[in-house]
Write a protein that holds these residues in place. Sequence first.
Motif, PDB file in Angstrom:
ATOM      1  N   LEU A  67       0.812  -1.215   0.000  1.00 49.86           N
ATOM      2  CA  LEU A  67       0.000   0.000   0.000  1.00 49.86           C
ATOM      3  C   LEU A  67       0.848   1.268   0.000  1.00 49.86           C
ATOM      4  O   LEU A  67       0.345   2.346   0.348  1.00 49.86           O
ATOM      5  CB  LEU A  67      -0.932   0.011   1.215  1.00 49.86           C
ATOM      6  CG  LEU A  67      -1.975  -1.108   1.272  1.00 49.86           C
ATOM      7  CD1 LEU A  67      -2.746  -1.052   2.580  1.00 49.86           C
ATOM      8  CD2 LEU A  67      -2.927  -1.032   0.081  1.00 49.86           C
ATOM      9  N   ALA A  68       2.108   1.161  -0.370  1.00 46.88           N
ATOM     10  CA  ALA A  68       3.008   2.321  -0.357  1.00 46.88           C
ATOM     11  C   ALA A  68       2.469   3.493  -1.171  1.00 46.88           C
ATOM     12  O   ALA A  68       2.485   4.634  -0.688  1.00 46.88           O
ATOM     13  CB  ALA A  68       4.396   1.918  -0.846  1.00 46.88           C
ATOM     14  N   PRO A  69       1.974   3.289  -2.397  1.00 46.41           N
ATOM     15  CA  PRO A  69       1.445   4.452  -3.141  1.00 46.41           C
ATOM     16  C   PRO A  69       0.264   5.112  -2.444  1.00 46.41           C
ATOM     17  O   PRO A  69       0.114   6.343  -2.495  1.00 46.41           O
ATOM     18  CB  PRO A  69       1.037   3.846  -4.494  1.00 46.41           C
ATOM     19  CG  PRO A  69       1.833   2.590  -4.608  1.00 46.41           C
ATOM     20  CD  PRO A  69       1.967   2.068  -3.220  1.00 46.41           C
ATOM     21  N   VAL A  70      -0.584   4.309  -1.808  1.00 42.95           N
ATOM     22  CA  VAL A  70      -1.751   4.860  -1.122  1.00 42.95           C
ATOM     23  C   VAL A  70      -1.330   5.646   0.108  1.00 42.95           C
ATOM     24  O   VAL A  70      -1.833   6.747   0.378  1.00 42.95           O
ATOM     25  CB  VAL A  70      -2.722   3.729  -0.731  1.00 42.95           C
ATOM     26  CG1 VAL A  70      -3.924   4.289   0.027  1.00 42.95           C
ATOM     27  CG2 VAL A  70      -3.194   2.981  -1.969  1.00 42.95           C
ATOM     28  N   LEU A  71      -0.380   5.104   0.874  1.00 44.67           N
ATOM     29  CA  LEU A  71       0.052   5.765   2.104  1.00 44.67           C
ATOM     30  C   LEU A  71       0.776   7.074   1.816  1.00 44.67           C
ATOM     31  O   LEU A  71       0.585   8.063   2.522  1.00 44.67           O
ATOM     32  CB  LEU A  71       0.960   4.814   2.899  1.00 44.67           C
ATOM     33  CG  LEU A  71       0.297   3.531   3.417  1.00 44.67           C
ATOM     34  CD1 LEU A  71       1.329   2.626   4.085  1.00 44.67           C
ATOM     35  CD2 LEU A  71      -0.823   3.852   4.393  1.00 44.67           C
ATOM     36  N   THR A  72       1.622   7.075   0.797  1.00 41.31           N
ATOM     37  CA  THR A  72       2.351   8.297   0.481  1.00 41.31           C
ATOM     38  C   THR A  72       1.473   9.339  -0.201  1.00 41.31           C
ATOM     39  O   THR A  72       1.794  10.531  -0.179  1.00 41.31           O
ATOM     40  CB  THR A  72       3.556   7.986  -0.422  1.00 41.31           C
ATOM     41  OG1 THR A  72       3.102   7.264  -1.589  1.00 41.31           O
ATOM     42  CG2 THR A  72       4.572   7.136   0.319  1.00 41.31           C
ATOM     43  N   ALA A  73       0.371   8.902  -0.798  1.00 36.96           N
ATOM     44  CA  ALA A  73      -0.546   9.867  -1.412  1.00 36.96           C
ATOM     45  C   ALA A  73      -1.192  10.768  -0.370  1.00 36.96           C
ATOM     46  O   ALA A  73      -1.621  11.880  -0.683  1.00 36.96           O
ATOM     47  CB  ALA A  73      -1.623   9.130  -2.210  1.00 36.96           C
ATOM     48  N   LEU A  74      -1.246  10.291   0.879  1.00 39.42           N
ATOM     49  CA  LEU A  74      -1.838  11.102   1.945  1.00 39.42           C
ATOM     50  C   LEU A  74      -0.998  12.337   2.236  1.00 39.42           C
ATOM     51  O   LEU A  74      -1.533  13.375   2.639  1.00 39.42           O
ATOM     52  CB  LEU A  74      -1.987  10.254   3.213  1.00 39.42           C
ATOM     53  CG  LEU A  74      -2.883   9.011   3.083  1.00 39.42           C
ATOM     54  CD1 LEU A  74      -2.870   8.225   4.394  1.00 39.42           C
ATOM     55  CD2 LEU A  74      -4.297   9.405   2.708  1.00 39.42           C
ATOM     56  N   THR A  75       0.328  12.209   2.064  1.00 35.86           N
ATOM     57  CA  THR A  75       1.206  13.350   2.313  1.00 35.86           C
ATOM     58  C   THR A  75       1.569  14.086   1.038  1.00 35.86           C
ATOM     59  O   THR A  75       1.996  15.240   1.092  1.00 35.86           O
ATOM     60  CB  THR A  75       2.504  12.866   2.996  1.00 35.86           C
ATOM     61  OG1 THR A  75       3.174  11.928   2.126  1.00 35.86           O
ATOM     62  CG2 THR A  75       2.194  12.172   4.314  1.00 35.86           C
ATOM     63  N   GLY A  76       1.420  13.433  -0.106  1.00 35.65           N
ATOM     64  CA  GLY A  76       1.700  14.083  -1.381  1.00 35.65           C
ATOM     65  C   GLY A  76       3.150  14.040  -1.795  1.00 35.65           C
ATOM     66  O   GLY A  76       3.529  14.700  -2.773  1.00 35.65           O
ATOM     67  N   TRP A  77       3.975  13.247  -1.080  1.00 38.69           N
ATOM     68  CA  TRP A  77       5.400  13.188  -1.419  1.00 38.69           C
ATOM     69  C   TRP A  77       5.777  11.768  -1.813  1.00 38.69           C
ATOM     70  O   TRP A  77       5.428  10.807  -1.146  1.00 38.69           O
ATOM     71  CB  TRP A  77       6.257  13.644  -0.236  1.00 38.69           C
ATOM     72  CG  TRP A  77       6.022  15.064   0.141  1.00 38.69           C
ATOM     73  CD1 TRP A  77       5.293  15.528   1.188  1.00 38.69           C
ATOM     74  CD2 TRP A  77       6.485  16.217  -0.569  1.00 38.69           C
ATOM     75  NE1 TRP A  77       5.265  16.887   1.200  1.00 38.69           N
ATOM     76  CE2 TRP A  77       5.995  17.351   0.124  1.00 38.69           C
ATOM     77  CE3 TRP A  77       7.249  16.418  -1.711  1.00 38.69           C
ATOM     78  CZ2 TRP A  77       6.248  18.647  -0.285  1.00 38.69           C
ATOM     79  CZ3 TRP A  77       7.498  17.706  -2.125  1.00 38.69           C
ATOM     80  CH2 TRP A  77       7.005  18.799  -1.419  1.00 38.69           C
ATOM     81  N   GLY A  78       6.507  11.643  -2.928  1.00 35.78           N
ATOM     82  CA  GLY A  78       6.993  10.352  -3.368  1.00 35.78           C
ATOM     83  C   GLY A  78       8.394  10.098  -2.857  1.00 35.78           C
ATOM     84  O   GLY A  78       9.008  10.954  -2.212  1.00 35.78           O
ATOM     85  N   SER A 103       6.501  16.903  10.819  1.00 39.80           N
ATOM     86  CA  SER A 103       5.326  17.767  10.754  1.00 39.80           C
ATOM     87  C   SER A 103       4.164  16.969  10.197  1.00 39.80           C
ATOM     88  O   SER A 103       4.297  15.775   9.886  1.00 39.80           O
ATOM     89  CB  SER A 103       5.608  18.989   9.872  1.00 39.80           C
ATOM     90  OG  SER A 103       5.852  18.592   8.527  1.00 39.80           O
ATOM     91  N   ALA A 104       3.008  17.626  10.073  1.00 38.50           N
ATOM     92  CA  ALA A 104       1.843  16.948   9.509  1.00 38.50           C
ATOM     93  C   ALA A 104       2.066  16.588   8.048  1.00 38.50           C
ATOM     94  O   ALA A 104       1.492  15.622   7.537  1.00 38.50           O
ATOM     95  CB  ALA A 104       0.606  17.838   9.650  1.00 38.50           C
ATOM     96  N   GLN A 105       2.900  17.351   7.344  1.00 31.32           N
ATOM     97  CA  GLN A 105       3.195  17.078   5.947  1.00 31.32           C
ATOM     98  C   GLN A 105       4.306  16.056   5.794  1.00 31.32           C
ATOM     99  O   GLN A 105       4.323  15.282   4.842  1.00 31.32           O
ATOM    100  CB  GLN A 105       3.563  18.373   5.231  1.00 31.32           C
ATOM    101  CG  GLN A 105       3.573  18.253   3.716  1.00 31.32           C
ATOM    102  CD  GLN A 105       3.811  19.597   3.048  1.00 31.32           C
ATOM    103  OE1 GLN A 105       4.262  20.546   3.678  1.00 31.32           O
ATOM    104  NE2 GLN A 105       3.491  19.690   1.766  1.00 31.32           N
ATOM    105  N   HIS A 106       5.228  16.050   6.731  1.00 34.09           N
ATOM    106  CA  HIS A 106       6.332  15.084   6.723  1.00 34.09           C
ATOM    107  C   HIS A 106       6.284  14.324   8.047  1.00 34.09           C
ATOM    108  O   HIS A 106       6.807  14.778   9.063  1.00 34.09           O
ATOM    109  CB  HIS A 106       7.670  15.793   6.553  1.00 34.09           C
ATOM    110  CG  HIS A 106       7.779  16.584   5.277  1.00 34.09           C
ATOM    111  ND1 HIS A 106       7.912  15.978   4.046  1.00 34.09           N
ATOM    112  CD2 HIS A 106       7.761  17.922   5.045  1.00 34.09           C
ATOM    113  CE1 HIS A 106       7.982  16.907   3.097  1.00 34.09           C
ATOM    114  NE2 HIS A 106       7.889  18.089   3.683  1.00 34.09           N
TER     115      HIS A 106
END
Length: 343
Positions: A67-78, A103-106
Amino acid sequence: MTTQHQPVDTGGGTALHAEPSTQDSRPGGTVVAGRSPARMAWRRIRRDKVTTVALAATLLFIAIALLAPVLTALTGWGPITPDNRAIDPDTGNFPYGSLGGTSAQHLLGVEPGTGYDLFARIVYGLRTSLYVGFASALLSTAVGVVAGLAAGYFGGWVDSLLSRTMDVMLAFPQLLFIIALTPVIQSALQTDSHGGTDENLRLLVLVLNIAVFAWAYTARLVRGQVLSLREREFVDAARLMSAGRRHILFRQLLPNLWAPILISFALAVPQNITTEAALSYLGVGVIPPNPDWGSLLSDASQFFLQDPMYLFVPGVLLLLLVLALNLLGDGVRDALDPRARRG
């Protein structure tokens, strides 16, 4: 063995038709259903709390990797998408804020100098580790099973040739030879247009390199089991019935080898993951900037004194992954072979 009677219509009345049952009747009226070896092994695994926890942790790691693509889509960073705004050029390109820029983004902060999101690189790096670990273990187990079957069953010069080959492979210092061979293979994979190495080919080379030096362990184990099984009565009966060699090898001997094969595979996966991480740490594994836990540890070691966060997170996760796989392998071994259970 009990007999169950079922009513059968005979036209003028009802008769009882006897059907054999697969249940065993014990004194006192207790009926015990038979269990297959696989069901008994699964029952032992469920009763072992340590193995159950290790299985749950392993499944969790696998789910995170898938689920890596799904989990990282939450933060928007690849994994290879840097955030240059999250690092401060005035302080040596260290992240803004505490705990490595968490942070919430990272969620786990960002890497110094590059600005890569640490959470994304860890999640995608887990995919790399599991892919190399499972693929190389599967390939080495398959080659080892075929070689062990041939050496144990045919004997003679076939056994001598394969056994000497196993001895040679077991004598090789695996890590050193992979390190020595990787630059040669990497040069052969260089492309004329970009001067780089394709990541998929590099992963394939890693899998092949690890499997080439690992198959002999499984082959030696299978050979020893086949030497004992080939003298059993069921093999003699198959020969008397004019069964071919392929039938004896894959229909008579192989089904009796699943326990040691599964044990060998389960114990090979964490060892291969550790080997892959070590190669990437030394700079001869996965090519940057593609994510890998070994390369993360290598990069984090440069900033350990400034902020241990970068080394702590991937290091602890790698420890937990390998520990869970090792405990699961031990549990599978004890479940499939209770007589070998440690005291």
